[in-house]
Motif scaffolding. Sequence first.
Motif, PDB file in Angstrom:
ATOM      1  N   ARG A  43       0.419  -0.759  -0.141  1.00 43.87           N
ATOM      2  CA  ARG A  43      -0.390  -0.049  -0.278  1.00 43.87           C
ATOM      3  C   ARG A  43       0.528   1.837   0.083  1.00 43.87           C
ATOM      4  N   PRO A  44       0.136   2.539  -0.347  1.00 46.08           N
ATOM      5  CA  PRO A  44       1.469   3.680  -0.970  1.00 46.08           C
ATOM      6  C   PRO A  44       1.584   3.821   0.869  1.00 46.08           C
ATOM      7  N   ALA A  45       0.694   4.221   1.520  1.00 43.04           N
ATOM      8  CA  ALA A  45       1.383   4.310   3.137  1.00 43.04           C
ATOM      9  C   ALA A  45       2.308   3.426   3.626  1.00 43.04           C
ATOM     10  N   GLN A  46       2.727   2.185   3.041  1.00 49.35           N
ATOM     11  CA  GLN A  46       3.430   1.358   3.318  1.00 49.35           C
ATOM     12  C   GLN A  46       5.055   2.344   3.078  1.00 49.35           C
ATOM     13  N   ALA A  47       5.328   3.719   1.949  1.00 48.29           N
ATOM     14  CA  ALA A  47       6.420   3.659   1.435  1.00 48.29           C
ATOM     15  C   ALA A  47       7.134   4.702   2.491  1.00 48.29           C
ATOM     16  N   HIS A  86      11.708   0.933  -3.240  1.00 48.59           N
ATOM     17  CA  HIS A  86      10.538   1.206  -4.166  1.00 48.59           C
ATOM     18  C   HIS A  86       9.676   0.023  -3.150  1.00 48.59           C
ATOM     19  N   LEU A  87       8.870   0.217  -3.412  1.00 51.63           N
ATOM     20  CA  LEU A  87       7.428  -0.825  -2.847  1.00 51.63           C
ATOM     21  C   LEU A  87       7.347  -1.690  -4.152  1.00 51.63           C
ATOM     22  N   TYR A  88       6.697  -3.030  -3.804  1.00 53.02           N
ATOM     23  CA  TYR A  88       6.281  -3.625  -5.111  1.00 53.02           C
ATOM     24  C   TYR A  88       4.984  -2.800  -5.312  1.00 53.02           C
ATOM     25  N   GLN A  89       4.818  -3.177  -7.079  1.00 49.34           N
ATOM     26  CA  GLN A  89       3.859  -2.577  -7.141  1.00 49.34           C
ATOM     27  C   GLN A  89       2.980  -4.043  -8.181  1.00 49.34           C
ATOM     28  N   LEU A  90       1.768  -4.285  -7.685  1.00 51.10           N
ATOM     29  CA  LEU A  90       1.190  -5.446  -8.377  1.00 51.10           C
ATOM     30  C   LEU A  90       0.659  -5.118  -9.318  1.00 51.10           C
ATOM     31  N   ASP A  91      -0.131  -3.989  -8.954  1.00 52.06           N
ATOM     32  CA  ASP A  91      -0.694  -3.824 -10.690  1.00 52.06           C
ATOM     33  C   ASP A  91      -0.577  -3.180 -11.839  1.00 52.06           C
TER      34      ASP A  91
END
Length: 305
Positions: free
Chosen positions: A142-146, A222-227
Motif C-alpha cells: 500500500r502507498p502508506a508503507q512508502a 521501492h514498494l512492490y507494485q502489484l498493479d
Amino acid sequence: MYQVRHASRSTFVPIRQLDYHVREWGDPVGGQPPLVLVHGWMDVSASWQFMVDALDTQRHIVAPDWRGFGLTQHKPPSPDSYWFPDYLADLDCLLDQVAGDQPVDLVGHSMGGNVAMMYGGVRPERIRRLINLEGFGLPATRPAQAPERYSKWIDQIKALQRGEVDLKSYDSANGVARRLMKTNPRLPADKAAWLAQHWAAPDAQGRWVILGEPAHKIISAHLYQLDEALAIYGRISAPVLSITASDDSLGQWWKGQYNLTQYQDRLRAVPRLQQAVVQDAGHMMHHDQPNELARLIEDFLAQPD
C-alpha cells in the motif's frame, strides 16, 4: 564429487560497464533459439548444471551470473544497493549478443523467474517460450508503507557502510557444502560438494566466501507494485509454463502475508498459461528433481507454435 555429463564453458561479455560472466553449454544451431537460464537470489549460473545434465535435447544453453553474483562482480567501489530494473536491462543487452533478433526460450528460477515474467511483458517479441520456476513476486503493498520503506532502506545502507552487513564465510569448501545441505536437506552430498566450488571461493585469508555482494541484502527502496506487475503480465505474448514445487515455499517464507492461492490469482493475467507441479521437491527444484524438471521443460518447449 558429482560427475558432470555436459561440461560448460565460461565467457565474459561486456554489458553495461560490467564484465558479465556467462556460462554456455553446446553451440548455436541455425534456426534454433538459444535456451537462456537465469538464476535466483544468492545463486549462480552453475546451479543449473544438474538440470542441464538431465536434458536430452542438444541445445545452445546460455546462463549468466547476475550482476553482483558469481563471477560478475563490480570493480571497487561496489554499489550499496541493487535495483530490479537493472536485471531487465542486463538481460536485454545479453540477448542482443547471444541471440540477435531471434526470440529465445527463457527459464527463470525464483528472483530470475520474476525477472523473466517482467521481461516477457516488457519485451514480448523477444521470447518464444517462457518458463517460470517459482518466481512468485512479492506481497502486495500500500502507498502508506512508502515512508517506512524509504527510512528502512536508508538505515540499511548506513549499516552496510559501517560494515555491519556481510555474507557469512566458511572455513572450507566442505563448510559451504554443509551449509547448502542444511538449507536444502534434499541436496545430496556429491552435488553439494560440487556446487560449493562454484557458489563460494577462498579469500586472501583462506576463508570461503559466498560469491555475492552484501548489498544484495539491502531492502529495495521501492514498494512492490502489484498493479504494475499484472499489467506487464498481460502483455506477455509467449506461452508461459509456471512450475511450482510440492513443498509450499511461499507459505514458509511469508507466514500468511502472501500465499499460493494469491499467486495463482495473479497468474490469471497471463494470456497463454500452463501450470505444472514437481513432486517431492522444494524451492530448489532444479537440484531436487532435475530429471523431472528437464522432462517438463522439454515437453513444453517441443509444443507446436
